[in-house]
Scaffold this active site. Sequence first.
Site, PDB file in Angstrom:
ATOM      1  N   ASP A   1      -3.944 -99.090 -50.920  1.00 19.43           N
ATOM      2  CA  ASP A   1      -4.644 -99.654 -52.083  1.00 19.43           C
ATOM      3  C   ASP A   1      -4.129-101.068 -52.339  1.00 19.43           C
ATOM      4  O   ASP A   1      -3.523-101.347 -53.371  1.00 19.43           O
ATOM      5  CB  ASP A   1      -4.421 -98.766 -53.312  1.00 19.43           C
ATOM      6  N   LEU A   2      -4.378-101.952 -51.392  1.00 19.21           N
ATOM      7  CA  LEU A   2      -3.911-103.332 -51.507  1.00 19.21           C
ATOM      8  C   LEU A   2      -4.812-104.076 -52.485  1.00 19.21           C
ATOM      9  O   LEU A   2      -5.900-104.528 -52.142  1.00 19.21           O
ATOM     10  CB  LEU A   2      -3.917-104.012 -50.143  1.00 19.21           C
TER      11      LEU A   2
END
Length: 238
Positions: free
Chosen positions: A168-169
């Site tokens: 979940d960048l």
Amino acid sequence: MVESDICIRERASAMLIHPDYEGRVTEDWFHSASWGNQARPVSSGGRGGAWFLQADEDRLVLREYRRGGLMAKFARYAYAFTGEDHVRSFAEFRLLNKLVSQGLPVPCPVAAWYRKLSPIQYRAAIIIERLENTTPLADLISELDNEAWTSIGETIRRFHDAGVMHADLNCFNVLVRGNEYFLIDFDKSRLMTGSAPARWKEANLDRFSRSLVKVAGEDARAKAWSYFMNGYNRGMAT
């Protein structure tokens, strides 16, 4: 389990504890209500379920694993149990340990916990050390100069060169402290093998780009992106 892990089991619960916290962590640490006024909710990003903790002189972060989207209506805290090696808190704890040992800019893990709710379900939480005096990138997008965006690109490249696929960048999971940059929240993240197609890196960057647009708009993303990619393309793992 790496050699430094301390594993404690009690009935349906299990904990992994970093040796620096041996003899201190109990299951109560994973319940925010147990901390009283020594726990304060984290307000930035995510879907809730995180608290800043004060444990004597140590400043920590407690994060529960919570579902989002449609599944949250049915089982907000419950996950399918398919073996302890797949428990999300344990996996994140062990990954953080590896990244810390490689000198990557991440918070140090303190402890991980899970409790089986039934033979096929569990709930979990993790405690990490708090990165002091940091601010989420999401709150600073319009304030950062070109050099800062270049440095952020170099930082992301270090993780990619190490094979780290952050699941979940986004700009809430990048923390800024002066000219230092950190990644947090490695739930569902993993180390990729050298034989894996490089498409995962492109997908990671696309996710980060979309996050910038969502938070600050396309103009802000476009202004920063070329400098970010310049840093990314010249960055090397150190």
